[in-house]
Design a protein around this motif. Sequence first.
Motif, short mmCIF file in Angstrom:
data_model
loop_
_atom_site.label_atom_id
_atom_site.label_comp_id
_atom_site.label_asym_id
_atom_site.label_seq_id
_atom_site.Cartn_x
_atom_site.Cartn_y
_atom_site.Cartn_z
N VAL A 56 0.84 -1.20 0.00
CA VAL A 56 0.00 0.00 0.00
C VAL A 56 0.87 1.25 0.00
O VAL A 56 0.62 2.22 -0.73
CB VAL A 56 -0.96 -0.01 1.22
CG1 VAL A 56 -1.66 1.32 1.38
CG2 VAL A 56 -1.97 -1.13 1.07
N GLY A 57 1.95 1.24 0.79
CA GLY A 57 2.85 2.38 0.84
C GLY A 57 3.57 2.62 -0.47
O GLY A 57 3.76 3.77 -0.89
N ALA A 58 3.95 1.54 -1.16
CA ALA A 58 4.60 1.69 -2.46
C ALA A 58 3.64 2.30 -3.48
O ALA A 58 4.03 3.17 -4.27
CB ALA A 58 5.11 0.34 -2.95
N GLY A 59 2.39 1.86 -3.45
CA GLY A 59 1.40 2.44 -4.37
C GLY A 59 1.16 3.91 -4.10
O GLY A 59 1.11 4.73 -5.03
N ALA A 60 1.03 4.25 -2.83
CA ALA A 60 0.81 5.66 -2.49
C ALA A 60 2.04 6.51 -2.82
O ALA A 60 1.92 7.63 -3.34
CB ALA A 60 0.48 5.78 -1.00
N GLY A 61 3.23 5.99 -2.57
CA GLY A 61 4.45 6.71 -2.90
C GLY A 61 4.61 6.92 -4.39
O GLY A 61 5.05 7.98 -4.85
N TYR A 62 4.26 5.90 -5.18
CA TYR A 62 4.32 6.04 -6.63
C TYR A 62 3.37 7.12 -7.12
O TYR A 62 3.74 7.96 -7.95
CB TYR A 62 3.98 4.71 -7.31
CG TYR A 62 3.87 4.83 -8.80
CD1 TYR A 62 5.01 4.90 -9.60
CD2 TYR A 62 2.63 4.91 -9.43
CE1 TYR A 62 4.91 5.04 -10.96
CE2 TYR A 62 2.52 5.05 -10.79
CZ TYR A 62 3.67 5.11 -11.57
OH TYR A 62 3.57 5.27 -12.92
#
Length: 87
Positions: A56-62
């Motif tokens: 989830v954090g990787a998606g939000a960061g992207y």
Amino acid sequence: MKRITSIAAAGLLAASLAGCASDRVSNSTLTGAGIGAAIGGLSTGRLGGAAVGGAVGAGAGYLWGNHSYRCQKRNLFGQVYWGWCLH
């Protein structure tokens, strides 16, 4: 004390991963993944929570890195500064 040590270690891991990135999108994706994994792992205490939090954090960061740009903003006192805006 153990929880504070875990949070500090996760923060150092996220910062070190972000240093490996060559552009802003990769940097924000890696940082988001590290922070998400730390929060997910600490909140659930399990590896599965860390994996979900990292995803989830990787998606939000992207999304943040891909849809943000530098812009001038004005604070409450009328001073101009550089910040990040979303398209």
